[in-house]
Design a protein around this motif. Structure first.
Motif, mmCIF file in Angstrom:
data_model
loop_
_atom_site.group_PDB
_atom_site.id
_atom_site.type_symbol
_atom_site.label_atom_id
_atom_site.label_comp_id
_atom_site.label_asym_id
_atom_site.label_seq_id
_atom_site.Cartn_x
_atom_site.Cartn_y
_atom_site.Cartn_z
ATOM 1 N N ARG A 81 100.904 46.730 -53.298
ATOM 2 C CA ARG A 81 99.068 47.526 -52.790
ATOM 3 C C ARG A 81 99.259 48.119 -51.667
ATOM 4 O O ARG A 81 98.855 48.220 -51.131
ATOM 5 C CB ARG A 81 98.552 45.302 -52.486
ATOM 6 C CG ARG A 81 97.598 45.574 -54.157
ATOM 7 C CD ARG A 81 96.880 44.264 -53.994
ATOM 8 N NE ARG A 81 97.537 43.660 -53.282
ATOM 9 C CZ ARG A 81 97.126 42.259 -52.515
ATOM 10 N NH1 ARG A 81 95.825 42.214 -53.234
ATOM 11 N NH2 ARG A 81 97.768 41.215 -52.503
ATOM 12 N N SER A 145 92.708 47.315 -49.006
ATOM 13 C CA SER A 145 93.208 47.250 -50.043
ATOM 14 C C SER A 145 91.753 46.341 -51.140
ATOM 15 O O SER A 145 90.920 46.174 -50.954
ATOM 16 C CB SER A 145 93.985 45.601 -49.915
ATOM 17 O OG SER A 145 95.029 46.010 -49.372
ATOM 18 N N SER A 146 92.613 46.504 -52.191
ATOM 19 C CA SER A 146 91.127 45.937 -53.188
ATOM 20 C C SER A 146 91.317 44.929 -52.949
ATOM 21 O O SER A 146 91.317 43.935 -52.253
ATOM 22 C CB SER A 146 91.900 46.372 -54.581
ATOM 23 O OG SER A 146 92.378 44.988 -55.021
ATOM 24 N N SER A 164 89.548 48.756 -56.752
ATOM 25 C CA SER A 164 90.684 49.525 -56.026
ATOM 26 C C SER A 164 90.161 50.402 -55.187
ATOM 27 O O SER A 164 91.320 50.850 -54.419
ATOM 28 C CB SER A 164 90.908 49.618 -57.166
ATOM 29 O OG SER A 164 90.421 50.845 -58.379
ATOM 30 N N ARG A 165 88.832 51.320 -55.026
ATOM 31 C CA ARG A 165 89.198 52.120 -54.118
ATOM 32 C C ARG A 165 87.823 51.416 -53.238
ATOM 33 O O ARG A 165 87.073 49.920 -53.469
ATOM 34 C CB ARG A 165 88.198 53.310 -54.797
ATOM 35 C CG ARG A 165 87.681 53.318 -56.032
ATOM 36 C CD ARG A 165 86.729 54.339 -56.651
ATOM 37 N NE ARG A 165 85.877 54.348 -57.586
ATOM 38 C CZ ARG A 165 84.155 54.057 -57.435
ATOM 39 N NH1 ARG A 165 84.019 54.730 -56.160
ATOM 40 N NH2 ARG A 165 83.671 54.064 -58.541
ATOM 41 N N GLN A 222 83.123 43.788 -50.020
ATOM 42 C CA GLN A 222 83.419 43.098 -50.737
ATOM 43 C C GLN A 222 83.129 41.709 -50.715
ATOM 44 O O GLN A 222 82.350 41.138 -49.275
ATOM 45 C CB GLN A 222 84.972 43.325 -50.095
ATOM 46 C CG GLN A 222 84.810 42.616 -48.278
ATOM 47 C CD GLN A 222 84.607 44.235 -47.395
ATOM 48 O OE1 GLN A 222 84.300 44.985 -48.004
ATOM 49 N NE2 GLN A 222 85.257 43.827 -46.626
#
Length: 266
Positions: A81, A145-146, A164-165, A222
């Protein structure tokens, strides 16, 4: 037989009426022709949270000057990653601790929780400038990061999904979960979110209303949790199933007692 036929007819009519009554709440974004979408272009503003992983790169006119501020990995093959730095190495991610801080080279401990990416970039830029020549104008890039989001309730595939974005909205998240089932309540979707201070919040989203595009909760962050509650039809079906089981159990017991009493008293 006539009574049984009448019962099934009434039941069918009730089911049809229930489905017709709820069908008006099925379409998304029903009033899209009346919404000003220009307001939504600056909405996405994800905040850095504890337990996030960040990659931070610093680029300067003289590459050697920025080397101390780019934390490079010893073995680039151990972290898929990570991203490449301007010097050709591979950057190691920073883990935001429970207090919302990272340990940054030269500068030391920095509190980043609650900042947007742009705010974090500006802060680091100001912190490292005293260590550089006045002619240098460092370019700082922060990437997240993811991360994962969870979708529960009346969707085709409930579960947790990796993003992932950095930018994903509520419709894209529901699409990953296979969209709402026909029984999902579209005007009372719950969004459970933990803010930068660690406090949990619950927000209600109306997917029927196109104004959701301008909502501050349209874009997810997140570890967000989306819950879609079932409508009355699904709840009634569940209730009917449970009541039917209880009814048959009670009837079976009553028949057994009646048969027993009949055999004793005859």
């Amino acid at each position: 037989m006539k009574k049984l036929s009448l019962f099934f007819t009434v039941t069918l009519l009730i089911a049809l009426m229930s489905s017709c009554g709820s069908s008006k709440n099925i379409p998304y974004l029903k009033n899209s022709d009346t919404v000003n979408f220009d307001k939504s272009q600056y909405l996405y503003d994800a905040k850095i949270m504890p337990k996030d992983e960040l990659t931070i790169s610093v680029n300067t006119t003289n590459p050697e000057v920025s080397l101390p501020f780019n934390l490079l990995m010893q073995n680039a093959y151990q972290q898929g990653r990570s991203i490449s730095s301007g010097s050709g190495g591979t950057l190691m991610p920073y883990l935001v601790d429970t207090e919302g801080c990272i340990n940054y080279p030269i500068i030391g401990r920095l509190h980043v929780a609650g900042l947007t990416k742009r705010e974090c970039e500006r802060m680091i830029q100001e912190k490292i400038k005293p260590y550089l020549a006045e002619s240098e104008n460092p370019i700082v890039t922060v990437r997240m990061s993811s991360y994962s989001i969870s979708v529960l309730g009346e969707v085709a595939r409930p579960g947790s999904y990796m993003v992932s974005r950095e930018e994903i909205n509520v419709f894209e998240a529901l699409a990953q979960a296979g969209d709402l089932t026909i029984y999902g309540v579209r005007d009372r979707v719950k969004l459970i979110r933990k803010n930068a201070a660690g406090k949990k919040e619950i927000h209600t989203l109306n997917l029927n209303d196109a104004n959701i595009i301008n909502s501050p909760y349209f874009y997810l962050q997140q570890n967000d949790i989306i819950y879609v509650e079932p409508n009355k039809v699904k709840a009634q079906n569940s209730s009917v199933g449970s009541m039917t089981t209880l009814w048959f159990s009670a009837t079976s017991i009553l028949i057994s007692l009646t048969s027993l009493l009949y055999n004793i008293l005859r």
